[in-house]
Scaffold this motif. Structure first.
Motif, PDB file in Angstrom:
ATOM      1  N   SER A  15       1.792 -32.291   5.284  1.00 20.25           N
ATOM      2  CA  SER A  15       1.698 -30.899   5.709  1.00 20.25           C
ATOM      3  C   SER A  15       2.509 -30.700   6.967  1.00 20.25           C
ATOM      4  CB  SER A  15       0.245 -30.521   5.971  1.00 20.25           C
ATOM      5  OG  SER A  15      -0.295 -31.423   6.914  1.00 20.25           O
ATOM      6  N   GLU A  16       2.878 -29.462   7.201  1.00 17.91           N
ATOM      7  CA  GLU A  16       3.703 -29.151   8.359  1.00 17.91           C
ATOM      8  C   GLU A  16       3.431 -27.709   8.764  1.00 17.91           C
ATOM      9  OE1 GLU A  16       7.924 -30.457   8.272  1.00 17.91           O
ATOM     10  OE2 GLU A  16       8.325 -28.325   8.477  1.00 17.91           O
ATOM     11  N   MET A  17       3.466 -27.447  10.064  1.00 19.59           N
ATOM     12  CA  MET A  17       3.125 -26.094  10.556  1.00 19.59           C
ATOM     13  C   MET A  17       4.255 -25.468  11.357  1.00 19.59           C
ATOM     14  SD  MET A  17      -0.842 -26.804  11.615  1.00 19.59           S
ATOM     15  CE  MET A  17      -1.218 -25.090  11.973  1.00 19.59           C
ATOM     16  N   ASP A  18       5.443 -26.028  11.274  1.00 23.03           N
ATOM     17  CA  ASP A  18       6.557 -25.434  12.018  1.00 23.03           C
ATOM     18  C   ASP A  18       7.753 -25.172  11.111  1.00 23.03           C
ATOM     19  OD1 ASP A  18       7.163 -28.020  11.560  1.00 23.03           O
ATOM     20  OD2 ASP A  18       7.618 -28.551  13.642  1.00 23.03           O
ATOM     21  N   GLY A  19       7.449 -24.695   9.901  1.00 21.43           N
ATOM     22  CA  GLY A  19       8.520 -24.373   8.965  1.00 21.43           C
ATOM     23  C   GLY A  19       9.012 -22.940   9.144  1.00 21.43           C
ATOM     24  N   LEU A  20      10.090 -22.642   8.452  1.00 19.07           N
ATOM     25  CA  LEU A  20      10.631 -21.286   8.425  1.00 19.07           C
ATOM     26  C   LEU A  20      10.801 -20.869   6.967  1.00 19.07           C
ATOM     27  CD1 LEU A  20      13.453 -21.211  11.145  1.00 19.07           C
ATOM     28  CD2 LEU A  20      11.255 -20.005  11.204  1.00 19.07           C
ATOM     29  N   HIS A  21      10.416 -19.630   6.689  1.00 21.39           N
ATOM     30  CA  HIS A  21      10.633 -19.089   5.347  1.00 21.39           C
ATOM     31  C   HIS A  21      11.648 -17.955   5.432  1.00 21.39           C
ATOM     32  CE1 HIS A  21      10.017 -17.738   1.311  1.00 21.39           C
ATOM     33  NE2 HIS A  21       9.721 -16.534   1.739  1.00 21.39           N
ATOM     34  N   PHE A  22      12.673 -18.029   4.593  1.00 21.25           N
ATOM     35  CA  PHE A  22      13.735 -17.025   4.635  1.00 21.25           C
ATOM     36  C   PHE A  22      13.473 -15.906   3.627  1.00 21.25           C
ATOM     37  CE2 PHE A  22      15.551 -20.705   6.619  1.00 21.25           C
ATOM     38  CZ  PHE A  22      16.230 -20.147   7.699  1.00 21.25           C
ATOM     39  N   LEU A  23      13.442 -14.696   4.137  1.00 21.67           N
ATOM     40  CA  LEU A  23      13.209 -13.531   3.290  1.00 21.67           C
ATOM     41  C   LEU A  23      14.520 -13.094   2.643  1.00 21.67           C
ATOM     42  CD1 LEU A  23      10.890 -11.517   5.731  1.00 21.67           C
ATOM     43  CD2 LEU A  23      10.242 -13.190   3.972  1.00 21.67           C
ATOM     44  N   VAL A  70      10.667 -16.034   8.777  1.00 23.45           N
ATOM     45  CA  VAL A  70       9.338 -15.957   9.383  1.00 23.45           C
ATOM     46  C   VAL A  70       8.756 -17.372   9.432  1.00 23.45           C
ATOM     47  CG1 VAL A  70       8.854 -13.582   8.697  1.00 23.45           C
ATOM     48  CG2 VAL A  70       8.261 -15.467   7.153  1.00 23.45           C
ATOM     49  N   PRO A  71       7.918 -17.648  10.428  1.00 23.11           N
ATOM     50  CA  PRO A  71       7.282 -18.966  10.490  1.00 23.11           C
ATOM     51  C   PRO A  71       6.404 -19.189   9.262  1.00 23.11           C
ATOM     52  CG  PRO A  71       7.013 -17.781  12.559  1.00 23.11           C
ATOM     53  CD  PRO A  71       7.535 -16.798  11.557  1.00 23.11           C
ATOM     54  N   MET A  72       6.319 -20.404   8.831  1.00 23.14           N
ATOM     55  CA  MET A  72       5.413 -20.725   7.725  1.00 23.14           C
ATOM     56  C   MET A  72       4.885 -22.141   7.866  1.00 23.14           C
ATOM     57  SD  MET A  72       7.569 -21.932   4.416  1.00 23.14           S
ATOM     58  CE  MET A  72       6.188 -22.963   3.942  1.00 23.14           C
ATOM     59  N   TRP A  73       3.773 -22.391   7.192  1.00 26.86           N
ATOM     60  CA  TRP A  73       3.200 -23.730   7.078  1.00 26.86           C
ATOM     61  C   TRP A  73       3.229 -24.103   5.605  1.00 26.86           C
ATOM     62  CZ3 TRP A  73      -2.053 -22.212   9.785  1.00 26.86           C
ATOM     63  CH2 TRP A  73      -1.775 -21.693  11.055  1.00 26.86           C
ATOM     64  N   ASN A 125      -2.383 -38.370  -2.901  1.00 30.42           N
ATOM     65  CA  ASN A 125      -2.359 -38.861  -1.518  1.00 30.42           C
ATOM     66  C   ASN A 125      -1.793 -37.795  -0.594  1.00 30.42           C
ATOM     67  OD1 ASN A 125      -3.109 -41.690  -2.196  1.00 30.42           O
ATOM     68  ND2 ASN A 125      -1.212 -41.545  -3.369  1.00 30.42           N
ATOM     69  N   PHE A 126      -2.409 -37.686   0.567  1.00 27.71           N
ATOM     70  CA  PHE A 126      -2.054 -36.621   1.504  1.00 27.71           C
ATOM     71  C   PHE A 126      -2.095 -37.169   2.922  1.00 27.71           C
ATOM     72  CE2 PHE A 126      -3.814 -32.810   3.955  1.00 27.71           C
ATOM     73  CZ  PHE A 126      -2.565 -32.248   4.170  1.00 27.71           C
ATOM     74  N   THR A 127      -1.063 -36.881   3.696  1.00 28.26           N
ATOM     75  CA  THR A 127      -1.045 -37.279   5.099  1.00 28.26           C
ATOM     76  C   THR A 127      -0.719 -36.060   5.951  1.00 28.26           C
ATOM     77  OG1 THR A 127      -0.172 -38.901   6.676  1.00 28.26           O
ATOM     78  CG2 THR A 127       1.395 -37.989   5.099  1.00 28.26           C
ATOM     79  N   ASN A 128      -1.348 -35.974   7.101  1.00 29.01           N
ATOM     80  CA  ASN A 128      -1.262 -34.758   7.903  1.00 29.01           C
ATOM     81  C   ASN A 128      -0.738 -35.030   9.310  1.00 29.01           C
ATOM     82  OD1 ASN A 128      -1.560 -32.266   9.101  1.00 29.01           O
ATOM     83  ND2 ASN A 128      -3.781 -32.520   9.428  1.00 29.01           N
ATOM     84  N   PRO A 129       0.557 -34.957   9.513  1.00 30.44           N
ATOM     85  CA  PRO A 129       1.108 -35.121  10.857  1.00 30.44           C
ATOM     86  C   PRO A 129       1.093 -33.828  11.668  1.00 30.44           C
ATOM     87  CG  PRO A 129       2.882 -34.961   9.270  1.00 30.44           C
ATOM     88  CD  PRO A 129       1.611 -34.822   8.486  1.00 30.44           C
ATOM     89  N   SER A 130       0.608 -32.734  11.110  1.00 29.85           N
ATOM     90  CA  SER A 130       0.687 -31.427  11.797  1.00 29.85           C
ATOM     91  C   SER A 130      -0.420 -31.311  12.844  1.00 29.85           C
ATOM     92  CB  SER A 130       0.589 -30.309  10.769  1.00 29.85           C
ATOM     93  OG  SER A 130      -0.769 -30.037  10.480  1.00 29.85           O
ATOM     94  N   PRO A 131      -0.343 -30.312  13.715  1.00 27.49           N
ATOM     95  CA  PRO A 131      -1.275 -30.223  14.852  1.00 27.49           C
ATOM     96  C   PRO A 131      -2.694 -29.761  14.506  1.00 27.49           C
ATOM     97  CG  PRO A 131       0.678 -28.832  15.187  1.00 27.49           C
ATOM     98  CD  PRO A 131       0.734 -29.339  13.795  1.00 27.49           C
ATOM     99  N   GLU A 132      -2.948 -29.346  13.251  1.00 20.19           N
ATOM    100  CA  GLU A 132      -4.306 -28.901  12.898  1.00 20.19           C
ATOM    101  C   GLU A 132      -4.788 -29.646  11.656  1.00 20.19           C
ATOM    102  OE1 GLU A 132      -5.118 -24.725  12.609  1.00 20.19           O
ATOM    103  OE2 GLU A 132      -3.809 -24.236  14.295  1.00 20.19           O
ATOM    104  N   SER A 133      -6.102 -29.595  11.439  1.00 17.82           N
ATOM    105  CA  SER A 133      -6.674 -30.202  10.238  1.00 17.82           C
ATOM    106  C   SER A 133      -6.326 -29.361   9.010  1.00 17.82           C
ATOM    107  CB  SER A 133      -8.201 -30.281  10.366  1.00 17.82           C
ATOM    108  OG  SER A 133      -8.553 -31.090  11.461  1.00 17.82           O
TER     109      SER A 133
END
Ligand SMILES: [Cu+2]
Length: 405
Positions: free
Chosen positions: A39-47, A53-56, A84-92
């Motif tokens: 997972s990641e919380m600092d992505g960008l989504h292109f309209l 816009v920011p996206m996770w 399998n899932f690993t979470n390096p992002s800043p939130e649960s």
């Protein structure tokens, strides 16, 4: 086919640092690891208008980037799955397996299952007992994490390419995942909110809108006789109404991961948040058109937007764009006697490929001119009218050649 999404967030470096710290690479060298989502919380989504816009979201560890929607997860009916899932992002985060018959501990609802905290990893284990169309999404502060992009589709398939046990056969899956977002929320993603507080203003199919959906690689192609399984699922805050043109001959066979008691023809279908339908279509040969998907606001029932999924059905099996055929794969070209197909098509001395295959040849008007055996990789075209032809042998790319006299 259409599931690629238009989004790539390049955060490979940050992920690599995290994984290095977690000992991931040590394990990687020890053995080949099964596929793993992160997972990641600092992505960008292109309209469609080019703004971002920011996206996770979710992505494959091996890819190193997240996508909107998340990766399409495909399993076989009866398969025992370890996701399998690993979470390096800043939130649960979690992965909620929406509609699958999993036990409570593996369902990804934080209060009854478990959270995957920052720096944590987990495995969701379940049996994919029923073929069908399903969804997954994060279930932490759900309204926010979901609208930020933490969702995807799951297909459970049967090896015999039938929809379900005793169900109809089909040729190809076409996943269509509906979702939406409110730009203002993505720009200020600070807290959760009641469902009715969001007013989406971007409406998507497979993470794309408008001209993004009209890109050549997003057009749904079919040949005469093809049956496509439209895998419709909604992660939108809107109600989605799909309008099926008569030329698609749409029949609904499944709802929410189970077969319906009686399949029914559909000209329109309402898909509410979290719902899934599997609709078989058999486009008329030569038909080019769109599946219109309307988005209606859930709170005040106001019509908001229509997104189009584009279809092109060829007349004869030749793709509507003959530009896909390439010259020069066989020889001589042009020819006035024999055309020798590329060695991989049929036969060539010293190879182990079968000596006889079948080949179909069309003229440039899309009319079938020849269909039959391809003996020793050669066709005698000495009696054929002069002109340009397109040939296909099995799944090999179309080739184009000219006959001259
Ligand atoms: Cu989350």
């Amino acid at each position: 086919m259409i599931m690629a999404g238009n989004f790539q967030s390049v955060r490979r470096f940050a992920l690599a640092i995290f994984l290095l710290g977690s000992g991931f690479f040590v394990q990687l060298h020890a053995q080949a690891l099964p596929p793993q989502l992160f997972s990641e919380m600092d992505g960008l989504h292109f309209l469609d208008d080019g703004s971002a816009v920011p996206m996770w979201g979710y992505g494959w560890v091996t890819d190193g980037f997240i996508t909107l929607p998340g990766p399409l997860l495909t399993y076989n009916e009866g398969q025992s799955v370890d996701l399998n899932f690993t979470n390096p992002s800043p939130e649960s985060h979690t992965i909620h397996l929406h509609g699958l018959d999993v036990d409570q501990a593996n369902d990804g609802v934080p209060t009854t299952s478990f959270l995957v905290p920052t720096g944590g990893s987990a495995t969701y284990s379940f049996a994919a007992t029923h073929a069908g169309t399903f969804l997954y999404h994060c279930h932490v502060t759900t309204t926010l994490h979901l609208t930020m992009g933490m969702y995807g589709m799951i297909l459970v398939k049967r090896p015999d390419q039938t929809l379900f046990s005793g169900g109809p056969h089909y040729d190809e899956d076409v996943p269509l995942l509906f979702s939406d977002l409110e730009v203002e929320t993505n720009l200020n993603s600070v807290q959760s909110f009641p469902f009715h507080d969001i007013r989406p203003d971007v409406f998507m199919v497979n993470g794309m809108e408008g001209s993004q959906l009209a890109a050549p690689e997003q057009v749904v192609h079919s040949a005469p006789g093809d049956t496509l399984a439209l895998r419709l699922g909604s992660m939108a805050y809107s109600r989605v109404r799909c309008h099926f043109p008569a030329e698609l001959h749409a029949t609904c066979f499944m709802s929410d991961g189970r077969s319906v008691p009686e399949p029914f023809g559909v000209d329109s279908l309402d898909i509410w948040p979290g719902e899934r339908f599997t609709v078989l279509v058999a486009p008329d040969p030569g038909w080019t058109g769109t599946l219109a998907c309307e988005f209606w606001n859930m709170v005040d029932h106001v019509y908001e937007d229509t997104e189009m999924v584009h279809f092109e059905s060829s007349l004869t099996g030749v793709p509507t764009t003959l530009a896909g055929a390439r010259d020069g794969q066989g020889f001589p070209n042009p020819t006035n006697s024999t055309y020798n197909f590329p060695p991989v098509w049929g036969a060539s001395a010293g190879s182990n490929v079968p000596l006889e295959k079948s080949v179909t040849v069309w003229d440039l008007q899309g009319r079938e001119y020849y269909s039959g055996p391809l003996s020793d990789g050669r066709l005698d075209v000495s009696q054929w009218p002069a002109g340009t032809y397109v040939a296909r042998c099995g799944s090999w790319p179309h080739t184009r050649f000219s006959v001259i006299h």
